[in-house]
Design an enzyme around this catalytic site. Structure first.
Site, short mmCIF file in Angstrom:
data_model
loop_
_atom_site.label_atom_id
_atom_site.label_comp_id
_atom_site.label_asym_id
_atom_site.label_seq_id
_atom_site.Cartn_x
_atom_site.Cartn_y
_atom_site.Cartn_z
N ARG A 1 -23.99 -33.90 32.22
CA ARG A 1 -23.83 -33.07 33.22
C ARG A 1 -25.24 -32.52 33.75
NH1 ARG A 1 -19.90 -29.50 29.90
NH2 ARG A 1 -20.75 -29.64 28.02
N GLU B 1 -23.96 -25.56 35.61
CA GLU B 1 -23.75 -27.07 35.34
C GLU B 1 -22.88 -27.77 36.43
OE1 GLU B 1 -23.97 -27.36 30.54
OE2 GLU B 1 -22.09 -27.06 31.47
N LYS C 1 -17.05 -30.93 38.81
CA LYS C 1 -16.82 -29.67 38.68
C LYS C 1 -18.19 -28.62 38.47
CE LYS C 1 -15.90 -28.21 34.30
NZ LYS C 1 -14.86 -27.81 32.94
N ARG D 1 -7.46 -27.75 30.11
CA ARG D 1 -7.93 -29.12 29.78
C ARG D 1 -8.84 -29.16 28.57
NH1 ARG D 1 -13.34 -29.50 28.58
NH2 ARG D 1 -14.28 -29.71 30.60
N GLN E 1 -10.23 -18.87 25.03
CA GLN E 1 -9.89 -20.06 24.77
C GLN E 1 -8.72 -20.28 23.73
OE1 GLN E 1 -9.20 -24.33 25.00
NE2 GLN E 1 -10.40 -22.89 26.53
N GLY F 1 -17.40 -24.58 20.30
CA GLY F 1 -18.30 -23.65 20.79
C GLY F 1 -19.69 -23.93 21.06
N GLY F 2 -20.09 -25.12 20.28
CA GLY F 2 -21.41 -25.63 20.42
C GLY F 2 -21.60 -26.53 21.61
N ASP F 3 -21.94 -26.26 22.90
CA ASP F 3 -21.94 -26.97 24.01
C ASP F 3 -23.22 -26.86 24.83
OD1 ASP F 3 -21.65 -24.46 24.96
OD2 ASP F 3 -19.68 -24.64 25.99
#
Length: 354
Positions: free
Chosen positions: A57, A68, A81, A124, A152, A237-239
């Site tokens: 992304r 993003e 998105k 999703r 979430q 969570g690590g993104d």
């Protein structure tokens, strides 16, 4: 209201699913049914993974968050998105993550759906977690720890209940209010819920450990001594670069599964490891080309960062529900003059209707 997705519909009018439409769509269909449906579309699209355009992304980072764009196409349809991640927003009464998305026809380039994706992304993400866990979690798993009980968490719980049969939840958040919120929202849904006072307490007896915290930093939500043999870790969570949840030693003794390595090595837990550290691409497991869980004592890790194909799948699923639910409105989005070369004339003729 009926939805006509054929090329002869009014091309200037694009179906738009607002937040209100999305909420009522979820209520009409049901949360578990929505997640299960999206999961099915994800599995379909991952089975044809090699047909898709794939790119990490496009991210614009700041000191307080990230914005993003996530594009992909299968050659027939195109989707993207727009999504942000701003952990500081919670303290300001705002969502950490917001998003919207577009699905378009590749042949004409015309959009066929515009949708909110804050709620759809939560659905999703939960669906993707459960899709990954089915070949990776230990057989007979019925207990999941969820560390991080924010926006979430409930979706994750319902996804794992619907797709893996999880019935016992062990919840922990640094903010006890969040844990109480999560437990209250899930009351009456068939879970046995334990509100825990620490991450260590939460993982006791858990077959699956889901980490889904929001701080934009390299954190240690799970230490090596917290993870026993035979568990599956669903690390969400690590993104983004500089944001992780697991101690490096956990990674070194886990079999790691990822969506798209070029993106995950930048954003996921494996940013802590050497660039050539072996990982398995999840699509290969779902396609039967690689093995998921291979032993009872194996520690499996789904290093999830979210990938554009999952959003493509969610948008396709939503588009296919519009006729069923009627939960959308139309936006006059595309200039569609009678004579395509006479855009200026269309403006001039509008004077007659003022």
């Amino acid at each position: 209201m009926s939805f006509d997705s054929s090329p002869i519909q009014s091309l200037n009018l694009v179906p738009f699913v607002s937040v209100d439409d999305m909420m009522h769509t979820v209520l009409d269909i049901g949360v578990a049914e929505m997640i299960t449906g999206i999961a099915g579309y994800i599995e379909q699209d991952f089975a044809r993974w090699e047909l898709f355009d794939k790119t990490p992304r496009v991210a614009a980072h700041s000191s307080v968050g990230v914005i993003e764009l996530m594009p992909t196409s299968d050659g027939v349809e195109y989707a993207f998105k727009y999504v942000n991640g701003h952990p500081k927003n919670t303290k300001e009464g705002l969502q950490t993550v917001t998003a919207f998305g577009v699905l378009a026809d590749v042949d004409s380039g015309y959009p066929v759906l515009i949708s909110e994706m804050t709620i759809l992304t939560a659905l999703r993400t939960a669906a993707m977690s459960a899709v990954a866990a089915r070949p990776l979690a230990p057989a007979g798993a019925d207990t999941m720890a969820i560390i991080g009980n924010g926006a979430q968490s409930e979706f994750q719980a319902i996804a794992f209940q619907a797709l893996l049969g999880i019935t016992k939840l062990r919840l922990y958040d640094v903010d006890p209010v969040a844990t109480r919120k999560c437990a209250a929202n899930l009351a009456g849904r068939g879970f046995e819920i334990v509100e825990c006072r620490s991450g260590e307490e939460a993982v006791e007896g858990a077959h699956i450990i889901t980490t889904v915290t929001a701080d934009k930093q390299c954190a240690t939500i799970l230490t090596d001594n917290m993870v026993g043999a035979g568990v599956h870790i669903n690390a969400i969570g690590g993104d983004c670069p500089g944001k992780t949840e697991l101690h490096k030693d956990i990674l070194l003794r886990s079999d790691i599964f990822v969506e798209f390595p070029p993106q995950t090595r930048i954003e996921g837990e494996i940013q802590q490891l050497d660039a050539d550290h072996p990982v398995t691409e999840l699509w290969q497991v779902l396609a039967g080309q690689k093995t998921g869980r291979s032993s009872e004592r194996q520690v499996t890790l789904f290093d999830s960062v979210g990938f554009a194909i999952e959003d493509f799948s969610a948008l396709r699923f939503l588009r296919d529900q519009l006729e069923r639910t009627g939960r959308y409105e139309t936006l006059d989005m595309i200039a569609d003059p009678d004579e395509p070369r006479d855009l200026f004339g269309m403006i001039q003729r509008a004077a007659a209707t003022r």
